[in-house]
Design a protein around this motif. Structure first.
Motif, PDB file in Angstrom:
ATOM      1  N   SER A 370      41.793 -20.481 -61.730  1.00  0.00           N
ATOM      2  CA  SER A 370      40.243 -20.379 -61.801  1.00  0.00           C
ATOM      3  C   SER A 370      39.708 -18.794 -62.234  1.00  0.00           C
ATOM      4  CB  SER A 370      39.447 -21.563 -60.827  1.00  0.00           C
ATOM      5  OG  SER A 370      40.396 -21.098 -59.349  1.00  0.00           O
ATOM      6  N   ILE A 371      38.925 -18.757 -62.585  1.00  0.00           N
ATOM      7  CA  ILE A 371      38.675 -17.132 -62.318  1.00  0.00           C
ATOM      8  C   ILE A 371      36.928 -17.988 -62.553  1.00  0.00           C
ATOM      9  CG2 ILE A 371      37.946 -15.437 -63.364  1.00  0.00           C
ATOM     10  CD1 ILE A 371      40.486 -15.647 -65.248  1.00  0.00           C
ATOM     11  N   LEU A 386      40.137 -14.460 -72.264  1.00  0.00           N
ATOM     12  CA  LEU A 386      40.684 -16.213 -72.705  1.00  0.00           C
ATOM     13  C   LEU A 386      42.231 -16.096 -73.483  1.00  0.00           C
ATOM     14  CD1 LEU A 386      37.710 -18.007 -74.200  1.00  0.00           C
ATOM     15  CD2 LEU A 386      38.307 -18.035 -72.186  1.00  0.00           C
ATOM     16  N   LEU A 392      45.184 -21.888 -68.021  1.00  0.00           N
ATOM     17  CA  LEU A 392      43.195 -21.325 -67.074  1.00  0.00           C
ATOM     18  C   LEU A 392      43.030 -22.948 -66.848  1.00  0.00           C
ATOM     19  CD1 LEU A 392      41.448 -19.593 -65.808  1.00  0.00           C
ATOM     20  CD2 LEU A 392      40.266 -19.691 -67.583  1.00  0.00           C
ATOM     21  N   LEU A 395      36.693 -21.675 -65.698  1.00  0.00           N
ATOM     22  CA  LEU A 395      36.512 -20.706 -65.541  1.00  0.00           C
ATOM     23  C   LEU A 395      34.831 -20.326 -66.113  1.00  0.00           C
ATOM     24  CD1 LEU A 395      36.349 -17.463 -66.673  1.00  0.00           C
ATOM     25  CD2 LEU A 395      36.094 -18.545 -69.481  1.00  0.00           C
TER      26      LEU A 395
END
Length: 580
Positions: A370-371, A386, A392, A395
């Motif tokens: 996670s960002i 990306l 991931l 986002l």
């Protein structure tokens, strides 16, 4: 040969013996059976099916959840644990269970609809070591008499509706290794008598209304390995004595009203794995000493008033770190530090940190789960970020200054949440969804410059939340929107969408929130919407709709504002339709 035949006949004889001769179950004590049947009588409904086995005279035999002493027939264990799904027991706890004098374990957990108070008679147990009354609807106060059960080693009353103060008498339970009162409505301070619980290893009082300062005696509970006091109303400073917990693994003090600075002695917690002190009013700088926590893998300092630069010691410190959250402080970060971009981190959350420039490129992208870089001053294209983010899942880049053509963006197959709202993203989202993850659940691209029409939605999508409001989307709502059979929230307001509302939208039976206001929709609201029984909010205002509003709840009781500024909608809650 003769001996062999005799032996075979003996084995055959034994195999044909009735089960009660082979393994005689203890005879259930009559008074214990009566106590259990009193409990059963207090349960008005049992969808778990557990109590259906409570028949016959021997409760030590086939009664589910009951164990007895084989010598005396006395009940020693009562374990009724909830099963998966929506199964439950509805009723009350019988005071008669207090008559089970030799009970060692009582677990009545996950029954969801057991109400009433905890009977005072439960204070009379003299052999009880475990008391778990979790995930029910128990009310009232915690009986102070529980402090008389000196044999108790584990007490858990999680997920009920208990209120009042934590009884000081619980501090007399010197054999306690675990006490968990999470998710109730308890108030007041932590009792000072808890300083006597020197063998306590697990203390969870989270999600209550506890208040007062964090007591310094917590630092003297040297056996503690888990401490969770989060989501309460504790105030004052973090006591320095807390840094004396030499065996602690997890500390969570988040979402309280704590003030002051993070103690510089924090590095004394050499066994610490996770530290969560988010959502407080902590100020000052992050201490350099925090970098010496060799085993720390999770660090959450978000939502405080921490200031200054990140300490230089973090460049080479915290060797076990995989998850960080410094969001929403007063830190001067300016750019994502090189030590963050170069590490194999799982979670990077730096929202609201005044970060500028283009989006960072992470050198070990495969590890990222996670960002969150929302609410910063980031510019440029999102496509390079990306690249190679194969694992991931979440986002968040909302409220930045990103300018990107979404037709060139490809999402990872694993992504479940994408939040890009309040940027300057443009072009159509059709290709983004067609090339995107089949696991995507949350999509928010509101407040951008999206054009084109809504895409056709294929079967198998698991989208639960779609927000495309405040863009420049044109065209119709596709009838294939009915394929989103898990959708709970849909907001396509403030666009230029036209045409009729498809009747297939009535198949979105999980929908709870719908906003299609401020568009150019025509025709009527389909009668099929009456199938949307889970809907709690809807807005159709400022379109060109006409005809009778579906006359059934909740559509005929929504406020007037949900329907205003249309051509000729009528019927409740608007004036009646005209008859010609």
């Amino acid at each position: 040969m003769r001996n062999l035949k005799v032996l075979l006949l003996l084995h055959l004889f034994i195999a044909l013996l009735p089960p009660r001769i082979m393994a005689e179950a203890p005879v259930c004590a009559q008074e214990d059976r009566a106590a259990l049947l009193d409990f059963k009588a207090g349960i008005l409904k049992d969808t778990t099916g557990i109590l259906s086995s409570w028949t016959g005279i021997n409760c030590c035999g086939a009664w589910e959840g009951i164990d007895c002493d084989p010598a005396t027939g006395k009940v020693t264990s009562l374990q009724l644990q909830g099963r998966a799904g929506s199964l439950y027991m509805k009723g009350i706890l019988s005071p008669s269970l207090g008559k089970l004098q030799y009970l060692q374990v009582m677990i009545i957990s996950g029954m969801k609809q057991i109400r009433g108070t905890i009977p005072e008679t439960y204070s009379g147990f003299s052999h009880l070591t475990q008391l778990y009354l979790e995930d029910n609807m128990l009310q009232g106060t915690i009986p102070s008499g529980l402090g008389r059960i000196r044999s108790l080693k584990a007490l858990s009353l999680n997920d009920n509706r208990l209120q009042g103060q934590v009884p000081p008498s619980l501090g007399s339970l010197i054999n306690l290794g675990q006490i968990s009162l999470r998710r109730n409505k308890l108030s007041g301070p932590l009792p000072s008598t808890f300083k006597n619980l020197v063998g306590l290893q697990f203390l969870d009082m989270s999600f209550n209304n506890l208040s007062g300062e964090l007591p310094s005696f917590i630092g003297h509970l040297q056996s503690l390995t888990f401490l969770d006091l989060s989501n309460n109303q504790f105030s004052g400073e973090i006591p320095v004595s807390l840094c004396n917990l030499s065996n602690i693994l997890d500390v969570s003090l988040g979402h309280n009203q704590l003030t002051g600075e993070i103690p510089s002695q924090i590095d004394k917690l050499k066994t610490l794995y996770t530290l969560s002190i988010e959502g407080n009013f902590l100020n000052g700088s992050i201490p350099e000493s925090i970098a010496r926590l060799q085993k720390l893998w999770y660090l959450n300092l978000s939502g405080n008033e921490l200031s200054d630069l990140l300490p230089n010691s973090l460049t080479y410190g915290l060797p076990s770190l995989i998850s960080i959250d410094f969001s929403y402080n007063r830190l001067h970060i300016e750019a994502v530090p090189d030590w963050i971009k170069g590490r194999a981190l799982r979670d990077v959350h730096l929202a609201g940190c005044s970060i500028g420039g283009t989006l960072p490129i992470f050198r070990k992208p495969d590890s990222l789960n996670s960002i969150d870089l929302s609410d910063n001053n980031l510019t440029g294209d999102i496509a390079p970020l990306l690249t190679n983010l194969t694992n991931l899942q979440a986002l968040k880049l909302s409220n930045n200054k990103l300018v990107s053509n979404l037709t060139g963006v490809t999402l990872s197959e694993s992504i479940t949440l994408l939040d890009l709202h309040s940027n300057q993203l443009h072009s159509s989202i059709s290709q983004l969804l067609q090339r995107g993850s089949s696991f995507l659940e949350v999509l928010d691209i509101s407040c951008n410059k999206i054009t084109g029409s809504l895409p056709e939605f294929s079967e198998g999508l698991v989208l639960k939340w779609i927000d495309l409001s405040k863009n420049s989307i044109t065209g119709n709502i596709p009838s294939s929107i009915s394929n989103l059979n898990l959708l709970e929230r849909l907001d396509i307001s403030m666009n230029h969408i036209e045409g009729a509302i498809p009747t297939t939208m009535g198949q979105l039976i999980t929908l709870q929130w719908l906003d299609i206001s401020n568009n150019e929709l025509t025709g009527r609201i389909p009668e099929s919407f009456l199938r949307l029984t889970n809907i709690r909010h809807a807005s159709f205002r400022s379109n060109r709709l006409c005809g009778q509003i579906p006359q059934g709840r909740p559509f005929n009781i929504f406020p007037l504002a949900a329907y205003t500024h249309n051509l000729c909608l009528c019927a409740r809650p608007l004036p009646p339709c005209k008859k010609f």
